[in-house]
Design a protein around this motif. Sequence first.
Motif, PDB file in Angstrom:
ATOM      1  N   LYS A 163       0.974  -1.143  -0.052  1.00 52.74           N
ATOM      2  CA  LYS A 163      -0.068  -0.074   0.085  1.00 52.74           C
ATOM      3  C   LYS A 163       0.915   1.126  -0.019  1.00 52.74           C
ATOM      4  O   LYS A 163       1.394   1.893   1.123  1.00 52.74           O
ATOM      5  CB  LYS A 163      -1.167  -0.018   0.986  1.00 52.74           C
ATOM      6  N   ILE A 164       1.649   1.377  -1.154  1.00 56.22           N
ATOM      7  CA  ILE A 164       2.455   2.742  -1.520  1.00 56.22           C
ATOM      8  C   ILE A 164       1.762   3.915  -0.876  1.00 56.22           C
ATOM      9  O   ILE A 164       2.686   4.950  -0.309  1.00 56.22           O
ATOM     10  CB  ILE A 164       2.810   2.818  -2.831  1.00 56.22           C
ATOM     11  N   THR A 165       0.617   4.153  -0.970  1.00 57.39           N
ATOM     12  CA  THR A 165      -0.124   5.448  -0.517  1.00 57.39           C
ATOM     13  C   THR A 165       0.117   5.717   1.021  1.00 57.39           C
ATOM     14  O   THR A 165       0.474   6.839   1.444  1.00 57.39           O
ATOM     15  CB  THR A 165      -1.499   5.542  -0.815  1.00 57.39           C
ATOM     16  N   ASN A 166       0.072   4.582   1.637  1.00 54.87           N
ATOM     17  CA  ASN A 166       0.324   4.688   3.035  1.00 54.87           C
ATOM     18  C   ASN A 166       1.823   4.886   3.551  1.00 54.87           C
ATOM     19  O   ASN A 166       2.078   5.453   4.382  1.00 54.87           O
ATOM     20  CB  ASN A 166      -0.322   3.523   3.768  1.00 54.87           C
ATOM     21  N   MET A 167       2.668   4.332   2.630  1.00 51.66           N
ATOM     22  CA  MET A 167       4.075   4.382   2.969  1.00 51.66           C
ATOM     23  C   MET A 167       4.632   5.482   2.844  1.00 51.66           C
ATOM     24  O   MET A 167       5.553   5.824   3.426  1.00 51.66           O
ATOM     25  CB  MET A 167       4.781   3.373   1.892  1.00 51.66           C
ATOM     26  N   VAL A 168       4.220   6.465   2.046  1.00 54.56           N
ATOM     27  CA  VAL A 168       4.572   7.688   1.726  1.00 54.56           C
ATOM     28  C   VAL A 168       3.697   8.942   2.270  1.00 54.56           C
ATOM     29  O   VAL A 168       3.863  10.075   2.028  1.00 54.56           O
ATOM     30  CB  VAL A 168       4.674   8.110   0.264  1.00 54.56           C
ATOM     31  N   LYS A 169       2.930   8.757   3.379  1.00 57.44           N
ATOM     32  CA  LYS A 169       2.422   9.703   4.258  1.00 57.44           C
ATOM     33  C   LYS A 169       3.497  10.409   4.992  1.00 57.44           C
ATOM     34  O   LYS A 169       4.321   9.846   5.532  1.00 57.44           O
ATOM     35  CB  LYS A 169       1.499   9.110   5.195  1.00 57.44           C
ATOM     36  N   SER A 170       3.068  11.726   5.233  1.00 55.52           N
ATOM     37  CA  SER A 170       4.003  12.403   5.962  1.00 55.52           C
ATOM     38  C   SER A 170       3.938  12.285   7.546  1.00 55.52           C
ATOM     39  O   SER A 170       2.935  11.656   7.834  1.00 55.52           O
ATOM     40  CB  SER A 170       3.608  14.020   6.011  1.00 55.52           C
ATOM     41  N   ALA A 171       5.148  12.397   8.319  1.00 50.85           N
ATOM     42  CA  ALA A 171       5.360  12.061   9.510  1.00 50.85           C
ATOM     43  C   ALA A 171       5.244  13.400  10.475  1.00 50.85           C
ATOM     44  O   ALA A 171       5.641  13.262  11.756  1.00 50.85           O
ATOM     45  CB  ALA A 171       6.597  11.450   9.715  1.00 50.85           C
ATOM     46  N   LYS A 172       4.895  14.267  10.106  1.00 46.04           N
ATOM     47  CA  LYS A 172       4.868  15.739  10.833  1.00 46.04           C
ATOM     48  C   LYS A 172       3.690  15.531  11.947  1.00 46.04           C
ATOM     49  O   LYS A 172       3.819  16.287  12.978  1.00 46.04           O
ATOM     50  CB  LYS A 172       4.592  16.789   9.782  1.00 46.04           C
ATOM     51  N   GLY A 173       2.697  14.723  12.173  1.00 47.76           N
ATOM     52  CA  GLY A 173       1.763  14.673  12.943  1.00 47.76           C
ATOM     53  C   GLY A 173       1.016  15.931  12.883  1.00 47.76           C
ATOM     54  O   GLY A 173       0.639  16.707  12.151  1.00 47.76           O
ATOM     55  N   THR A 174       0.575  16.232  14.289  1.00 48.58           N
ATOM     56  CA  THR A 174      -0.398  17.188  14.826  1.00 48.58           C
ATOM     57  C   THR A 174       0.388  18.336  15.444  1.00 48.58           C
ATOM     58  O   THR A 174       1.367  18.247  16.003  1.00 48.58           O
ATOM     59  CB  THR A 174      -1.747  16.791  15.128  1.00 48.58           C
ATOM     60  N   VAL A 175      -0.234  19.457  15.826  1.00 53.12           N
ATOM     61  CA  VAL A 175       0.386  20.500  16.840  1.00 53.12           C
ATOM     62  C   VAL A 175       0.275  19.909  18.169  1.00 53.12           C
ATOM     63  O   VAL A 175       1.402  20.099  18.910  1.00 53.12           O
ATOM     64  CB  VAL A 175      -0.635  21.767  16.836  1.00 53.12           C
ATOM     65  N   GLU A 176      -0.790  19.027  18.653  1.00 51.07           N
ATOM     66  CA  GLU A 176      -0.697  18.449  19.782  1.00 51.07           C
ATOM     67  C   GLU A 176       0.386  17.365  19.906  1.00 51.07           C
ATOM     68  O   GLU A 176       0.796  17.159  20.827  1.00 51.07           O
ATOM     69  CB  GLU A 176      -2.148  17.990  20.189  1.00 51.07           C
ATOM     70  N   GLU A 177       0.383  16.411  18.881  1.00 50.07           N
ATOM     71  CA  GLU A 177       1.148  15.337  18.774  1.00 50.07           C
ATOM     72  C   GLU A 177       2.216  15.362  17.684  1.00 50.07           C
ATOM     73  O   GLU A 177       2.073  15.056  16.691  1.00 50.07           O
ATOM     74  CB  GLU A 177       0.539  14.169  18.901  1.00 50.07           C
ATOM     75  N   PRO A 178       3.293  16.434  17.667  1.00 49.81           N
ATOM     76  CA  PRO A 178       4.289  16.317  16.375  1.00 49.81           C
ATOM     77  C   PRO A 178       4.919  15.089  16.168  1.00 49.81           C
ATOM     78  O   PRO A 178       5.161  14.472  17.179  1.00 49.81           O
ATOM     79  CB  PRO A 178       5.068  17.551  16.832  1.00 49.81           C
ATOM     80  N   GLY A 179       5.039  14.988  14.900  1.00 47.11           N
ATOM     81  CA  GLY A 179       6.010  13.620  14.468  1.00 47.11           C
ATOM     82  C   GLY A 179       7.443  13.788  14.956  1.00 47.11           C
ATOM     83  O   GLY A 179       7.817  14.778  15.323  1.00 47.11           O
TER      84      GLY A 179
END
Length: 425
Positions: free
Chosen positions: A287-303
């Motif tokens: 599932k390549i689309t899931n593999m290239v998702k960003s890891a930046k997270g959210t403001v509350e839980e940054p990646g």
Amino acid sequence: MKRQRGHKARLGLTPVQLWKIEDQGHAARAMWNLIHDLWTMTPKCQRSLSRMDTEIRRARKEIDWLAKLPAQAAQQVLKTYMRAWVNCWEGRAEAPTFKARFRTRAAIDIPQGRDLRIKRLTHRWGQVWVPMVGLVRFRWTKDLPGVTKGSHPGRVTGARLVKDALGWHIVFRTETLVDDPTPHQGPGVGIDVGVTRPLALSDGTFRDHDAWLTPKEAERLRRLERTRERQKQYRKPGERTSNRLARTNRLIAGYRARAKRRTLDWQHKTTTGIADTFGVVGVEALKITNMVKSAKGTVEEPGKNVRQKAGLNRSISGEAWGRTVTLLEYKLADRGGHLVKVPAPNTSKRCHACGFITEGNRESQAVFVCKNETCGWSGNADTNGSCNIETATKHQAPEDIAGVRTWSLSQWAGPEASTAHPVAL
């Protein structure tokens, strides 16, 4: 058997023809946006294909610049829009959206093949009829069915004009009649895709390539991207793009198009060689689309490691694994072979010789060492993964594939594999 394919050729346009096709491209994009607005504003109980068709006919009569788009091309825009909603409802794609001018590839459909009037002029050039433009020359790089003498029986069913960084191209939709392929008698193989080693085969070989851009080209592209970011700082929201920024964007698009052409060339040559050699090919169902998702997270839980993950995402996207699998699939089918997709979990953690699975089996990204005391196999990690994929392929392939159930493990794992340790799936 009917075989449907597409053939892309570059157009040789005069300035007047270029101006007319550009107008048609903008009209087709605007037609899509108008249909999208009408669809979203219309109550669900009143939405219908016939109403949209009536509105298109009325708009082409009342708006001069929409009339520059041929009637059949306008009808095809509506059909493409409706097909986009069907794909969305069936879960194959996202919902259709507004098409922005600078982020959308211009395209114009010529749905009827009989209107093309294809003719070969010289060894390198041919001509085709484009509605409301006239006879247009295109680069002749491949014989077309129904046009070239001695080619496979068939016909050209339609075409599409598309624009990229290199200019306008025409994509012919062809349909040929070919004999049913005989079963491929070649051996089977498992393929593991990666970034460091693009393709690792279970027979111990690799399919590598050089960088898509030379060091000078990559440095030039990096400088252009930095220049673009600096120029964008002086552009206010909603302000028209300056000529300098537009020129920078064109140069960046040209380098990226060059890299994509080289990628396609390598993928076509590599997949053709694999399809000619092997009868059954196993690959991971990624599932390549899931593999290239960003890891930046959210403001509350940054990646974490966001920049490193972004670099990995670019590397994965640059390899275009999905396109490699697509090319393999249809080329194997043409030659009587088969492509089998197997589950991806634990293919990199399992020892192909004994089936032992543990987190510590991989000493590094490139080296695999089995921690099973009775085994201790060591070697390339990608080769180990491809052997696991090949083994899973033998258990998952359809029963009617000749020879799949009778393959021996030693044929794939090499002399290091021991028959005293059965492979565990």
